[in-house]
Design a protein around this motif. Structure first.
Motif, PDB file in Angstrom:
ATOM      1  N   VAL A 285       0.852  -1.204   0.000  1.00  0.00           N
ATOM      2  CA  VAL A 285       0.000   0.000   0.000  1.00  0.00           C
ATOM      3  C   VAL A 285       0.880   1.245   0.000  1.00  0.00           C
ATOM      4  N   THR A 286       0.599   2.184  -0.898  1.00  0.00           N
ATOM      5  CA  THR A 286       1.243   3.495  -0.809  1.00  0.00           C
ATOM      6  C   THR A 286       0.157   4.564  -0.883  1.00  0.00           C
ATOM      7  N   VAL A 287       0.412   5.673  -0.183  1.00  0.00           N
ATOM      8  CA  VAL A 287      -0.583   6.754  -0.137  1.00  0.00           C
ATOM      9  C   VAL A 287       0.132   8.080  -0.355  1.00  0.00           C
ATOM     10  N   ASP A 288      -0.436   8.935  -1.194  1.00  0.00           N
ATOM     11  CA  ASP A 288       0.081  10.300  -1.369  1.00  0.00           C
ATOM     12  C   ASP A 288      -1.033  11.302  -1.120  1.00  0.00           C
ATOM     13  N   TYR A 289      -0.675  12.384  -0.424  1.00  0.00           N
ATOM     14  CA  TYR A 289      -1.653  13.394   0.000  1.00  0.00           C
ATOM     15  C   TYR A 289      -1.465  14.682  -0.798  1.00  0.00           C
ATOM     16  N   PHE A 290      -2.576  15.312  -1.168  1.00  0.00           N
ATOM     17  CA  PHE A 290      -2.553  16.578  -1.913  1.00  0.00           C
ATOM     18  C   PHE A 290      -3.525  17.534  -1.230  1.00  0.00           C
ATOM     19  N   LEU A 291      -3.143  18.824  -1.194  1.00  0.00           N
ATOM     20  CA  LEU A 291      -3.937  19.785  -0.427  1.00  0.00           C
ATOM     21  C   LEU A 291      -4.228  21.055  -1.217  1.00  0.00           C
ATOM     22  N   ASP A 292      -5.500  21.384  -1.392  1.00  0.00           N
ATOM     23  CA  ASP A 292      -5.873  22.663  -2.011  1.00  0.00           C
ATOM     24  C   ASP A 292      -5.218  23.805  -1.246  1.00  0.00           C
ATOM     25  N   GLU A 293      -5.268  23.673   0.082  1.00  0.00           N
ATOM     26  CA  GLU A 293      -4.769  24.729   0.961  1.00  0.00           C
ATOM     27  C   GLU A 293      -3.301  25.051   0.670  1.00  0.00           C
ATOM     28  N   ASP A 294      -2.546  24.052   0.237  1.00  0.00           N
ATOM     29  CA  ASP A 294      -1.125  24.244  -0.065  1.00  0.00           C
ATOM     30  C   ASP A 294      -0.857  24.331  -1.564  1.00  0.00           C
ATOM     31  N   ASN A 295      -1.954  24.445  -2.326  1.00  0.00           N
ATOM     32  CA  ASN A 295      -1.799  24.544  -3.780  1.00  0.00           C
ATOM     33  C   ASN A 295      -1.174  23.306  -4.408  1.00  0.00           C
ATOM     34  N   THR A 296      -1.387  22.155  -3.816  1.00  0.00           N
ATOM     35  CA  THR A 296      -0.914  20.919  -4.452  1.00  0.00           C
ATOM     36  C   THR A 296      -2.143  20.165  -4.941  1.00  0.00           C
ATOM     37  N   PHE A 297      -2.052  19.564  -6.070  1.00  0.00           N
ATOM     38  CA  PHE A 297      -3.230  18.940  -6.660  1.00  0.00           C
ATOM     39  C   PHE A 297      -2.834  17.701  -7.467  1.00  0.00           C
ATOM     40  N   ILE A 298      -3.832  16.847  -7.701  1.00  0.00           N
ATOM     41  CA  ILE A 298      -3.577  15.636  -8.489  1.00  0.00           C
ATOM     42  C   ILE A 298      -3.786  15.991  -9.955  1.00  0.00           C
ATOM     43  N   GLY A 299      -2.708  16.124 -10.667  1.00  0.00           N
ATOM     44  CA  GLY A 299      -2.778  16.394 -12.100  1.00  0.00           C
ATOM     45  C   GLY A 299      -2.162  15.242 -12.866  1.00  0.00           C
ATOM     46  N   LYS A 300      -1.914  15.516 -14.134  1.00  0.00           N
ATOM     47  CA  LYS A 300      -1.391  14.447 -15.007  1.00  0.00           C
ATOM     48  C   LYS A 300      -0.076  13.876 -14.497  1.00  0.00           C
ATOM     49  N   GLU A 301       0.800  14.797 -14.027  1.00  0.00           N
ATOM     50  CA  GLU A 301       2.121  14.332 -13.583  1.00  0.00           C
ATOM     51  C   GLU A 301       1.991  13.346 -12.422  1.00  0.00           C
ATOM     52  N   ALA A 302       1.115  13.711 -11.483  1.00  0.00           N
ATOM     53  CA  ALA A 302       0.963  12.859 -10.298  1.00  0.00           C
ATOM     54  C   ALA A 302       0.400  11.497 -10.692  1.00  0.00           C
ATOM     55  N   VAL A 303      -0.561  11.503 -11.612  1.00  0.00           N
ATOM     56  CA  VAL A 303      -1.139  10.213 -12.031  1.00  0.00           C
ATOM     57  C   VAL A 303      -0.092   9.403 -12.784  1.00  0.00           C
ATOM     58  N   ARG A 304       0.596  10.064 -13.694  1.00  0.00           N
ATOM     59  CA  ARG A 304       1.611   9.343 -14.492  1.00  0.00           C
ATOM     60  C   ARG A 304       2.680   8.744 -13.574  1.00  0.00           C
ATOM     61  N   ALA A 305       3.074   9.531 -12.574  1.00  0.00           N
ATOM     62  CA  ALA A 305       4.126   9.058 -11.664  1.00  0.00           C
ATOM     63  C   ALA A 305       3.668   7.863 -10.840  1.00  0.00           C
ATOM     64  N   SER A 306       2.356   7.708 -10.727  1.00  0.00           N
ATOM     65  CA  SER A 306       1.838   6.593  -9.925  1.00  0.00           C
ATOM     66  C   SER A 306       1.724   5.315 -10.737  1.00  0.00           C
ATOM     67  N   ILE A 307       1.898   5.437 -12.014  1.00  0.00           N
ATOM     68  CA  ILE A 307       1.793   4.275 -12.892  1.00  0.00           C
ATOM     69  C   ILE A 307       3.197   3.711 -13.049  1.00  0.00           C
ATOM     70  N   ASP A 308       3.410   2.583 -12.447  1.00  0.00           N
ATOM     71  CA  ASP A 308       4.743   1.984 -12.504  1.00  0.00           C
ATOM     72  C   ASP A 308       4.850   1.153 -13.791  1.00  0.00           C
ATOM     73  N   SER A 309       5.572   1.703 -14.752  1.00  0.00           N
ATOM     74  CA  SER A 309       5.610   1.029 -16.057  1.00  0.00           C
ATOM     75  C   SER A 309       6.389  -0.290 -15.993  1.00  0.00           C
ATOM     76  N   SER A 310       7.203  -0.439 -14.946  1.00  0.00           N
ATOM     77  CA  SER A 310       7.967  -1.690 -14.853  1.00  0.00           C
ATOM     78  C   SER A 310       7.184  -2.783 -14.108  1.00  0.00           C
ATOM     79  N   SER A 311       5.976  -2.419 -13.639  1.00  0.00           N
ATOM     80  CA  SER A 311       5.187  -3.383 -12.869  1.00  0.00           C
ATOM     81  C   SER A 311       4.828  -4.599 -13.715  1.00  0.00           C
ATOM     82  N   ASP A 312       4.862  -5.758 -13.103  1.00  0.00           N
ATOM     83  CA  ASP A 312       4.504  -6.960 -13.866  1.00  0.00           C
ATOM     84  C   ASP A 312       3.054  -7.376 -13.605  1.00  0.00           C
TER      85      ASP A 312
END
Ligand SMILES: Cc1cc2nc3c(=O)[nH]c(=O)nc-3n(C[C@H](O)[C@H](O)[C@H](O)COP(=O)(O)OP(=O)(O)OC[C@H]3O[C@@H](n4cnc5c(N)ncnc54)[C@H](O)[C@@H]3O)c2cc1C
Length: 363
Positions: A285-312
């Protein structure tokens, strides 16, 4: 006496709610070549099983999809300034509730409908899994208690009502309703959650990881306020230093996940639930937190980074849950047609990313 055991020691279970449709939906296993939506109407095993319990018990003490069952509000604990943890116990004991819950938990993501008796309207809410960290006592579990994480909408009819009733009051529930039957072959899930959309993420985690094999779930959780996820430590930050993940900046906004630091005892209850899931399934399990209050958001980069292309992993699924606008932004809006809520076409940033080998499901 029917099974009276500690759920904490066994597999957690999840439910479903009954709104416009009593049908449950299931995504297909991850497509081979491209992401796509498969919205099969599924009047499946769980619904059938629940029906059996209703027939067997034929009373209003067992949670069922046909009639409302009386529970009582045991406690309502604030989780943040805008949300609370509700614990409800069936008004009358039923030996069948355990099986109804267990079937739903084993199937995937489920909800139950709460009735607002004065207005005669209902809203769906998502039962939380039981964990050793913050869970129910064995007695409460054996009595069929359910817990919910509910945000108070200051203008919302049912959430406001639930935040004002007295502890001990009756609350009527109907369900379970399967929101997403996670296919048996799914071995990796990326769960993108906004606000209370984290409740189904916890469900998906427990349902997936309690199955055999070493399956994995990565959760991206966006919130408005620090208070909502106090104490959350983003796992990808550990990787970002090494791999240069999340390095993109968009104006003043960032896709860098957060560490929302507070004293241990002030950690949000949901953060503790997530930590408990991690401890129960180390490395899965991994968890990442994003906060409007801190101007961090889930965008394309965050989603792409979560996709492990080496995963089997062979069968991979993205689940998206949260307010309507959040789901639309991530994956395009759901649609209503002929009294049914349908998945609608895949749009939003997930479509733009054109992720191969991932199924997508909007909750
Ligand atoms: C499957 C599922 C599971 C869910 N699980 C959870 C959960 O675990 N926890 C949780 O907190 N929520 C959950 N929800 C959301 C929940 O069902 C309710 O939608 C939410 O609590 C708001 O309901 P309400 O009756 O309080 O608000 P509503 O009365 O439905 O109002 C919602 C908002 O719409 C606005 N509004 C209403 N009518 C109008 C109008 N005519 N014009 C303009 N604006 C209007 C209101 O001002 C309010 O801000 C879930 C939803 C689904 C579908």
């Amino acid at each position: 006496m029917h099974r009276l055991v500690s759920l904490a020691a066994t597999r957690p279970i999840r439910l479903v709610s009954t709104s416009a449709s009593t049908s449950a939906t299931t995504p297909t296993s991850a497509p081979k070549s491209k992401s796509r939506w498969l919205g099969f109407l599924f009047v499946g095993a769980t619904a059938t099983a629940a029906g059996i319990y209703v027939r067997q018990s034929n009373d209003s003490a067992t949670l069922n999809q046909e009639t409302f069952t009386k529970y009582s509000l045991v406690s309502r604990e604030p989780v943040s300034t805008t949300s609370s943890l509700f614990t409800l116990r069936p008004r009358k004991f039923s030996e069948f509730n355990y099986d109804v819950y267990e079937d739903a938990w084993a199937t995937g993501v489920w909800s139950v409908m709460f009735k607002q008796p004065q207005l005669q309207i209902g809203r769906d809410y998502t039962p939380l899994p039981t964990t050793a960290a913050t869970g129910l006592s064995v007695e409460d579990e054996n009595e069929g208690c359910l817990r919910f994480f509910i945000r108070k909408d200051p203008f919302g009819e049912v959430s406001r009502y639930l935040h004002t009733i007295e502890v001990g009051a009756d609350v009527e529930l109907r369900g379970p309703k399967i929101e997403c039957a996670i296919p048996e072959e799914t071995d990796e899930v990326l769960f993108i959650a906004g606000g209370t959309g984290i409740a189904p993420a916890l469900q998906a985690g427990y349902s997936l990881l309690s199955r055999d094999g070493r399956r994995k779930i990565h959760i991206l959780w966006a919130n408005r306020l620090k208070d909502d996820c106090a104490g959350g430590q983003s796992d990808s930050l550990k990787l970002s230093a090494k791999q240069g993940w999340f390095s993109s900046w968009f104006g003043s906004k960032s896709e860098t996940p957060q560490i929302v630091s507070v004293r241990d005892e002030d950690r949000s209850l949901i953060v503790r639930e997530l930590e408990a899931l991690k401890s129960q399934y180390p490395g899965q399990v991994t968890v990442d937190y994003f906060l409007d209050e801190d101007n961090t958001f889930i965008g394309k980069e965050a989603v792409r980074a979560s996709i492990d292309s080496s995963s089997d992993s062979k069968s991979k699924l993205i689940l998206v849950s949260g307010p309507e606008g959040f789901i639309s932004y991530m994956a395009g809006p759901k649609l209503w047609a002929q009294g049914q809520e349908l998945q609608g076409p895949l749009n939003g940033i997930i479509r733009e990313l054109d992720l191969k080998d991932w199924g997508v499901w909007k909750l």
